[in-house]
Write an enzyme that holds these catalytic residues in place. Structure first.
Site, mmCIF file in Angstrom:
data_model
loop_
_atom_site.group_PDB
_atom_site.id
_atom_site.type_symbol
_atom_site.label_atom_id
_atom_site.label_comp_id
_atom_site.label_asym_id
_atom_site.label_seq_id
_atom_site.Cartn_x
_atom_site.Cartn_y
_atom_site.Cartn_z
ATOM 1 C CB SER A 155 -30.007 38.017 -82.835
ATOM 2 O OG SER A 155 -28.942 37.948 -82.248
ATOM 3 C CB SER A 200 -23.851 39.589 -81.213
ATOM 4 O OG SER A 200 -25.076 39.143 -81.921
ATOM 5 C CE LYS A 233 -21.787 32.785 -82.145
ATOM 6 N NZ LYS A 233 -22.499 33.973 -81.824
ATOM 7 N N GLY A 259 -28.403 30.210 -84.850
ATOM 8 C CA GLY A 259 -29.607 29.458 -84.501
ATOM 9 C C GLY A 259 -29.101 28.339 -83.377
ATOM 10 C CG ASP A 273 -28.147 41.064 -81.168
ATOM 11 O OD1 ASP A 273 -27.717 40.147 -81.608
ATOM 12 O OD2 ASP A 273 -29.170 41.329 -80.625
ATOM 13 C CB THR A 332 -25.372 34.610 -83.832
ATOM 14 O OG1 THR A 332 -25.186 33.661 -83.268
ATOM 15 C CG2 THR A 332 -24.381 34.659 -85.409
ATOM 16 C CG ASP A 345 -21.255 37.127 -82.304
ATOM 17 O OD1 ASP A 345 -21.925 36.838 -81.050
ATOM 18 O OD2 ASP A 345 -21.680 36.342 -83.164
ATOM 19 N NE ARG A 396 -22.320 37.880 -75.282
ATOM 20 C CZ ARG A 396 -22.821 38.989 -74.779
ATOM 21 N NH1 ARG A 396 -24.025 39.640 -74.967
ATOM 22 N NH2 ARG A 396 -21.878 39.834 -74.375
#
Lengths: 204, 274
Positions: free
Chosen positions: B168, B208, B72, B86, B205, B40, B56, B58
């Protein structure tokens, strides 16, 4: 060895045009030894909702019995069958209740909802729902299944083509996984009938 | 066998019956399962008329992408939304639970929910589980006292900020915000900045990816722009699909015809005659 690799499993579900298919392998093992080659991983909750459970076999059977019980209670109180979305929420709640000591299985739920619209979803072992419009996979062979389904899937397939696609995806994926296989068990459900087929696969 | 009645659904809260058995399996050398995490990038910022939240789409299970297009940004109240990072089950369960508590509270008080109420309910729950409920949240909304944006960490600490990032990809997104944020952004400038921050998380990242979801909340109005941007479409899609030369061999087939669904129509008018 991970807890999910104790028994070995592979479950996949795909969406077609007003129909869905759910398939699993048939092996039950204890680590590297095969105990049974006809283990039932997919169970019918009612005519239009099926649940396939991968992971530790004892939890697969216990969870299935609890879910059938809860669905029967629901049928008595509401005088109708549960919708697949509602059933998915029920499974998610039952799994999350055991957040700090979870059931060691990952369910794949497939059903026909209102207007015969197919519904599939999968969850991790603590109930995080993951809805998908195309396919969902679970089990020790999940990585190969992801690859096979991404390549072979196309939207709006009819029942026969869907059966062929899901069978080929399942059999080719379990061939690359030592812990699952020994045949396949496929259910293709349309609004008018349920077709259950046992597939011939590699027995190694 | 324990005395707890098995035949009535439990009254709520967590149940620890399987902990002993799971610990025994772990001691025997079997590793515990990995949960679905949302690697995320989630962000929020306050603009002139309200709050914009972005995320995002994923969801990962270890190194594998389990869901390419998950949601999300969770609904809490008509004027409050919450992004979650998380463990996916924890963020979904905790936001659903607080959303229901807020609704009951609205019925009791007869007023619109305040963001600070949602914040207190969330932090109380997370602190009481000492961080084991692994949910990192970005909570934003507009209530009678104005626009608010908060971040909540899994152990229960909170921050109140004009712009925030979590997950992240938070460092990638925060770099965009620190460079380009200013007070009094218009709606379009705000959406553009949020989309840029999420994109920087998506491309830099590994946890994500996929698309950008945006939610704009203003006084009395909210807009949930699902898949606002799709910067990662599938490039080479084969239109004819796969054709299998060797068909699968079937051992047994069993066909169960499903009963026709009966529709009962009421015949009005004619009463039964005695």
């Amino acid at each position: 060895m991970s807890i999910f690799e104790y028994n070995g499993s592979a479950v996949v579900a795909m969406v077609g045009k007003n129909c869905f298919a759910i398939a699993s392998d048939r092996r039950l093992g204890v680590q590297l030894q095969t105990i049974a080659t006809d283990f039932k991983r997919i169970s019918k909750i009612h005519d239009r909702v099926f649940i396939g459970l991968s992971g530790l076999a004892t939890d697969v059977q216990t969870l299935y019995q609890r879910l059938v019980f809860r669905h029967k209670l629901y049928q008595l109180r509401e005088e109708r069958d549960m919708k697949p979305e509602t059933f998915a929420s029920l499974v998610s709640a039952i799994l999350y209740e055991k957040r700090f000591g979870p059931y060691l299985c990952q369910p794949v739920i497939a059903g026909l909802g209102e207007d015969d619209k197919p519904f599939i979803c999968t969850m991790d072992s603590i109930g995080a729902k993951e809805l998908a419009k195309d396919f969902v996979v679970s089990g020790t062979a999940s990585e190969s299944l992801y690859g096979a389904c991404e390549a072979m899937y196309k939207p709006d397939m009819e029942a026969e083509e869907l059966f062929e696609t899901i069978s080929q995806a399942l059999l080719s994926s379990v061939d690359r996984d030592c812990l699952s296989g020994w045949g396949g068990h496929v259910y293709v459900v349309t609004p008018t009938e349920i077709k259950e087929r046992i597939l011939k696969g590699r027995m190694d | 066998m324990s005395q707890s009645s098995y035949d009535v659904p439990a009254k709520g809260g967590f149940s620890f019956d399987l902990c002993k058995r799971n610990d025994m399996l772990i001691q025997k050398g079997l590793k515990s399962p990995s949960f679905l995490k949302t690697g995320t990038t989630i962000v929020g910022l306050i603009f002139k008329d309200g709050v914009i939240l972005g995320a995002d789409t994923r969801a990962t299970e270890g190194p594998i992408v389990a869901d390419k297009n998950c949601e999300k940004i969770h609904y809490m109240a008509p004027n409050i939304y919450c992004c979650g990072a998380g463990t996916a089950a924890d963020t979904e369960a905790v936001t659903d639970m607080v959303s229901s508590q807020l609704r009951l509270h609205r019925y009791q008080t007869g007023r619109d929910s305040r963001v600070i109420t949602a914040l207190t309910l969330l932090k109380k729950h997370l602190f009481s589980y000492q961080g084991h409920v692994s949910a990192a949240l970005v909570l934003g909304g507009v209530d009678i006292t104005g626009p608010h944006l908060h971040t909540i960490y899994p152990h229960g600490s909170t921050d109140t900020l004009p712009f925030a990032t979590m997950g992240s990809g938070s460092l990638a997104a925060m770099s965009v915000f620190e460079a380009k944020y200013k007070e009094g952004l218009t709606r379009d400038e705000g959406i553009k900045l949020v989309a840029e921050a999420i994109c920087s998380g998506i491309f830099n990242d590994l946890g994500s990816g996929s698309n950008v979801d945006i939610c704009v909340i203003t006084k009395g109005n909210k807009e949930y722009l699902r898949n606002y941007m799709e910067p990662n479409p599938r490039t080479y899609v084969s239109s004819n699909g796969y054709s299998f030369t060797k068909k699968t061999e079937v051992l047994r087939t069993k066909i169960t015809p499903l009963m026709e669904r009966v529709e009962i129509t009421e015949v009005t008018g004619e009463a039964m005659e005695e």
